[in-house]
Design an enzyme around this catalytic site. Structure first.
Site, PDB file in Angstrom:
ATOM      1  N   ARG A  82       0.437  -0.818   0.109  1.00  0.00           N
ATOM      2  CA  ARG A  82      -0.148   0.290  -0.362  1.00  0.00           C
ATOM      3  C   ARG A  82       0.834   1.642   0.477  1.00  0.00           C
ATOM      4  O   ARG A  82       0.496   2.380  -1.379  1.00  0.00           O
ATOM      5  CB  ARG A  82      -0.929  -0.130   0.828  1.00  0.00           C
ATOM      6  CG  ARG A  82      -1.782   0.956   0.765  1.00  0.00           C
ATOM      7  CD  ARG A  82      -2.842   1.482   2.429  1.00  0.00           C
ATOM      8  NE  ARG A  82      -2.397   0.713   3.733  1.00  0.00           N
ATOM      9  CZ  ARG A  82      -2.840   0.258   4.914  1.00  0.00           C
ATOM     10  NH1 ARG A  82      -3.969   0.376   4.748  1.00  0.00           N
ATOM     11  NH2 ARG A  82      -2.717   0.558   5.745  1.00  0.00           N
ATOM     12  N   LYS A 184      -2.166   6.717   1.437  1.00  0.00           N
ATOM     13  CA  LYS A 184      -2.741   7.346   2.305  1.00  0.00           C
ATOM     14  C   LYS A 184      -0.834   8.297   2.878  1.00  0.00           C
ATOM     15  O   LYS A 184       0.013   8.073   3.151  1.00  0.00           O
ATOM     16  CB  LYS A 184      -1.720   6.037   3.973  1.00  0.00           C
ATOM     17  CG  LYS A 184      -2.309   6.369   5.133  1.00  0.00           C
ATOM     18  CD  LYS A 184      -2.173   4.502   5.579  1.00  0.00           C
ATOM     19  CE  LYS A 184      -2.171   4.697   7.327  1.00  0.00           C
ATOM     20  NZ  LYS A 184      -3.692   5.093   7.510  1.00  0.00           N
ATOM     21  N   GLU A 220     -15.675   6.841   4.135  1.00  0.00           N
ATOM     22  CA  GLU A 220     -15.254   6.613   5.556  1.00  0.00           C
ATOM     23  C   GLU A 220     -15.489   6.443   6.920  1.00  0.00           C
ATOM     24  O   GLU A 220     -16.620   7.966   7.226  1.00  0.00           O
ATOM     25  CB  GLU A 220     -13.566   6.818   5.770  1.00  0.00           C
ATOM     26  CG  GLU A 220     -12.688   6.556   4.037  1.00  0.00           C
ATOM     27  CD  GLU A 220     -11.688   5.550   4.454  1.00  0.00           C
ATOM     28  OE1 GLU A 220     -12.287   4.952   5.391  1.00  0.00           O
ATOM     29  OE2 GLU A 220     -10.946   5.388   3.439  1.00  0.00           O
TER      30      GLU A 220
HETATM   31  C1  LIG Z   1      -8.755   6.351   6.757  1.00  0.00           C
HETATM   32  C2  LIG Z   1      -8.482   5.544   6.909  1.00  0.00           C
HETATM   33  N1  LIG Z   1      -9.230   4.345   6.507  1.00  0.00           N
HETATM   34  C3  LIG Z   1      -9.692   3.135   7.038  1.00  0.00           C
HETATM   35  C4  LIG Z   1      -7.747   2.696   7.866  1.00  0.00           C
HETATM   36  C5  LIG Z   1      -7.716   1.473   7.982  1.00  0.00           C
HETATM   37  O1  LIG Z   1      -6.519   0.870   7.804  1.00  0.00           O
HETATM   38  P1  LIG Z   1      -6.097  -0.665   7.605  1.00  0.00           P
HETATM   39  O2  LIG Z   1      -6.832  -1.558   8.316  1.00  0.00           O
HETATM   40  O3  LIG Z   1      -5.375  -0.856   6.620  1.00  0.00           O
HETATM   41  O4  LIG Z   1      -5.285   0.237   9.473  1.00  0.00           O
HETATM   42  C6  LIG Z   1      -7.193   3.441   7.807  1.00  0.00           C
HETATM   43  C7  LIG Z   1      -6.143   2.638   8.671  1.00  0.00           C
HETATM   44  O5  LIG Z   1      -4.824   3.193   8.676  1.00  0.00           O
HETATM   45  C8  LIG Z   1      -7.386   5.115   7.231  1.00  0.00           C
HETATM   46  O6  LIG Z   1      -6.467   6.075   7.989  1.00  0.00           O
END
Ligand SMILES: Cc1ncc(COP(=O)(O)O)c(C=O)c1O
Length: 340
Positions: A82, A184, A220
């Site tokens: 990612r 991210k 989200e």
């Molecule tokens: C905006 C956002 N959505 C979803 C997630 C959840 O992702 P993950 O399960 O990979 O931590 C995160 C955290 O990383 C995030 O910052």
């Protein structure tokens, strides 16, 4: 604070300075060997692209002490991939998957005393980041980059732990339709600070973002993905190019299907059709699974399973996911990376 002063059962999600962090520098087209540093301060050019143009990104993953005392990482290869996808979006060099995993392991081993023991639900949170550095003033990719991983022990992200919390839909957008929502990058989070503060002042745990183009679909839940369980037991989670592809969500899809025998749908979740869900939750590395008590939208509150109790399917998903993460339940092949 030293590790022997930590009350593992009282940990929240807060910064703590552990002893060691990994750093590697990119210059003249390649990464150096990288190594462990004890100084938590970084000195970079005042003209770094990460400071001016948001050319930077981060990841989040955890190390767990398993029931048998071993320490492992949960799907770090997915975080590496990612981060590479994010780097592609904002023109930064990849930090290669094998080296990413090796660096995570080095950080965990060097900070062994900071890894919470088994039995408290606490973990060592790893924060990899990659930023543009070096002297540059035009809007263009940086001449140099820094990749680093630091860590700290953490407990629950939402104060309530595995207890339902309330959310409110915000009018703000976290991402543009063809923007950086699936990456991210820090800018997505800077933009979320104000809507979060507004929601928190009104007594909500966080806000829910709708799709930026039509404001009709859930995207989200703060910094976590959404899932709902329909009245006939289908696991539903939104599909959109502007959602961060959560590794927890990816894992829950497989758990729902293969461990719990549920049907799974990745599709639009309409904010005006929340009555289709008996239960709902937010999922992410930090949030783990946080049951959603209710969602307030345009002054109307939709309550899911209960304002105080965790629904049975959410509970099963949580128990299976954390069971796998803490080595109590056999993991699918390739999910667990042993550190020592
Ligand atoms: C905006 C956002 N959505 C979803 C997630 C959840 O992702 P993950 O399960 O990979 O931590 C995160 C955290 O990383 C995030 O910052």
């Amino acid at each position: 604070m030293r590790p022997n002063e930590i009350n593992w059962s009282q940990l929240g999600f807060g910064y703590m300075k552990a002893d060691w962090r990994f750093r590697s520098f990119w210059k003249d087209g390649k990464w150096d060997e990288g190594g462990l540093f004890d100084n938590d301060r970084i000195t970079i050019s005042e003209a770094s692209t990460s400071l001016h143009y948001g050319q930077q990104c981060f990841e989040g993953l955890k190390a767990y002490t398993a029931k048998d005392g071993s320490i492992h990482l949960f799907r770090p290869d997915e975080n590496a991939k990612r981060m590479q996808a994010t780097c592609d979006r904002i023109l930064m060099p990849h930090y290669e998957t094998e080296k990413f995993i090796e660096a995570c392991k080095q950080v965990v081993k060097a900070n062994r005393e900071w890894v919470p023991p088994y039995g408290y639900g606490a973990t060592l949170y790893l924060r990899p980041f990659l930023i543009g550095i070096g002297d540059n003033i035009g809007v263009k990719p940086a001449p140099e980059f820094l990749f680093s991983i630091f860590c700290m022990p953490v407990g629950a992200y939402f104060k309530a732990g595995l207890a339902p919390v309330k959310f409110i839909v915000t009018d703000y957008d976290r991402a543009a339709p063809n923007g950086t929502g699936a990456a991210k990058v820090g800018g997505n989070y800077a933009g979320s600070l104000l809507p979060h503060e507004i929601a928190a002042k009104q007594g909500y745990a966080d806000c829910i973002y709708l799709d930026p183009a039509t404001h009709t679909k859930i995207e989200e839940v703060g910094a976590a993905n959404f899932f709902g369980i329909t009245k006939d037991g289908v696991f539903v989670t939104p599909k959109s190019p502007s959602i961060l592809p959560s590794i927890t969500k990816l894992s829950l899809i497989q758990i729902a299907r293969d461990y719990l025998g549920m049907k799974v749908e990745e599709r639009d979740v309409l904010i005006d059709n929340l009555d289709e869900f008996a239960e709902a939750g937010a999922c992410g590395t930090a949030a783990v699974i946080t049951p959603i008590a209710s969602i307030t939208h345009k002054g109307k509150e939709k309550i899911f399973f209960s304002e105080t109790e965790v629904g049975p399917v959410t509970r099963k998903l949580y128990d299976t996911l954390t069971g796998i993460q803490f080595g109590e339940i056999e993991a699918p092949k390739g999910w667990i990376f042993e550190v020592e």
